[in-house]
Design an enzyme around this catalytic site. Structure first.
Site, short mmCIF file in Angstrom:
data_model
loop_
_atom_site.label_atom_id
_atom_site.label_comp_id
_atom_site.label_asym_id
_atom_site.label_seq_id
_atom_site.Cartn_x
_atom_site.Cartn_y
_atom_site.Cartn_z
N ASP A 205 33.73 28.54 42.33
CA ASP A 205 35.16 28.20 42.36
C ASP A 205 35.30 26.85 41.66
OD1 ASP A 205 37.67 28.98 44.41
OD2 ASP A 205 37.68 26.92 43.64
N LYS A 207 36.83 24.42 42.49
CA LYS A 207 36.89 23.30 43.43
C LYS A 207 35.50 22.73 43.70
CE LYS A 207 39.60 25.82 46.12
NZ LYS A 207 40.53 26.33 47.11
N HIS A 268 42.00 35.45 51.35
CA HIS A 268 43.21 34.74 51.76
C HIS A 268 44.38 35.71 51.80
CE1 HIS A 268 42.00 30.44 50.37
NE2 HIS A 268 41.74 30.62 51.66
N SER A 272 46.96 32.76 46.36
CA SER A 272 47.81 32.18 45.31
C SER A 272 47.84 33.08 44.09
CB SER A 272 47.27 30.81 44.87
OG SER A 272 47.35 29.89 45.92
N LEU A 276 42.61 40.78 43.32
CA LEU A 276 41.73 40.67 44.49
C LEU A 276 40.47 39.84 44.22
CD1 LEU A 276 41.78 41.82 47.47
CD2 LEU A 276 39.80 43.16 46.71
N HIS A 277 40.22 38.88 45.09
CA HIS A 277 39.01 38.05 45.01
C HIS A 277 38.60 37.67 46.42
CE1 HIS A 277 42.53 35.36 44.83
NE2 HIS A 277 41.80 34.55 45.57
#
Ligand code: M7G
Length: 337
Positions: A205, A207, A268, A272, A276-277
């Protein structure tokens, strides 16, 4: 890294240190292959032109002394932009160099106590920087600290309120398609199953700076392009979900020496990005958005679909929305809040 980056700032405050004790000592450093080189895989570490020298700040969207990050809205060459600056954790393997190669400025000395400002060598004093440009109004809202409201969405609400809204208003998933088509981040891919039905790409990711595993954060992006979110999942998708779960865990064990018992694997709702992930983070890392109001464990999702093929089509789902989220406005208009 606590990248509050992409998520709800107010309710996703993460505690960087919580997992340090939990994670195996041996797993603190990210295992690198020879090909990864000094600075990690791919383009990590490449010198880049300082595009931020012309950045003009309009406002601070949010900041956190605890997270040591700041989200800034501004202009970059006349385009709207969001810049996220974040101090990264101090890694154990850099300590010797920090102690020997820094300058120290004394702040105070009192009895057995003294405090200093330590000026580390520049390469050990980096700030993780994320730039979104051109940023949309939706990005600016996403990163702004805001009050949240819990929404209750029945299956009917999803079809009459949420679906029409996300069909018109959601973020572009161009970045996802770029990953699937190897037009971006190809060198960062940790594992890929190319099967069009059950296949996926597993990669860090954005992040995560990949410097230490205690805040490991990977995402598995499915090759199928027609699954928006949890709501679209039926028992037909069980093989896909099981494949991601199994092969994702195996790939993480192999690459980062982290066993499945140290992982939190979840989706989630609402996401956001409506492609699909699945999120893979370390259990001890309080990742943004891993709270019960937004995260759904993949293991639970699989079991729910096994017991009822239409579970997510029918179930009432709960999730937080920010005060100025257009979807919240739609729920209010429909008298659902
Ligand atoms: P989400 O559940 O749709 O929403 O997750 P969230 O961002 O509110 O959590 C999307 C995930 O994709 C987040 O964890 C993002 O940090 C990550 N992500 C977003 N973008 C735009 C990128 C990207 O360009 N590259 C990578 N590697 N990850 C991204």
């Amino acid at each position: 890294m606590k990248r509050a980056a992409e998520s709800n700032m107010a309710d996703t405050a993460s505690k960087r240190e919580t997992d340090r004790d939990e994670a195996d000592e041996s797993a603190h450093k990210v295992k690198r292959t020879e090909a990864d080189g000094e600075n990690g895989p791919g383009h990590d570490g490449e010198e880049s032109e300082n595009i931020l020298s012309g950045f003009k700040t309009s406002s601070v969207l949010s900041d956190s002394a605890r997270e040591k990050n700041i989200f800034i809205h501004g202009k970059l060459a006349d385009q709207e932009a969001v810049v996220i600056l974040e101090k990264t954790p101090i890694r154990e393997e850099t300590l010797a160099e920090i102690f020997s190669g820094s300058r120290l400025k004394l702040d105070l000395r009192n009895d057995i106590y003294s405090t200093y400002r330590l000026q580390a060598p520049p390469h050990l004093n980096e700030i993780k920087t994320t730039v979104v440009c051109p940023a949309t109004e939706k990005h600016i809202k996403k990163y702004k600290r805001q009050e949240n409201f819990l929404v209750e969405e029945t299956g009917t609400d999803y079809r009459s309120i949420t679906l029409p809204y996300i069909q018109k208003q959601s973020f572009s998933v161009q970045w996802v398609h770029n990953i699937l088509e190897k037009k971006a981040e190809a060198e960062r891919v940790v594992y890929e199953d190319p099967d069009p039905e059950v296949g996926f790409v597993l990669l860090p990711d954005f992040k995560w700076d990949q410097k230490q595993v205690h805040d490991l954060y990977l995402i598995a992006i499915v090759h199928q392009r027609n699954i928006r979110s949890l709501r679209d999942l039926t028992s037909d998708h069980i093989p896909l979900l099981q494949n991601i779960f199994q092969k994702g865990k195996e790939a993480i064990l192999q690459r980062y020496e982290l066993p499945a018992s140290k992982l939190r694997v979840y989706l989630h709702y609402q996401p956001s990005y409506y492609h699909l992930h699945v999120h893979f983070t370390t259990l001890g890392y309080d990742a943004p958005g891993c709270g019960v109001e937004r995260a759904h464990l993949l293991a639970d999702v699989i079991q729910n679909l096994q017991s009822d093929p239409q579970y997510y089509e029918k179930r009432t789902l709960y999730f937080p929305l920010r005060a100025d989220d257009g979807l919240l406005g739609k729920f209010k208009e429909a008298g659902r809040l």
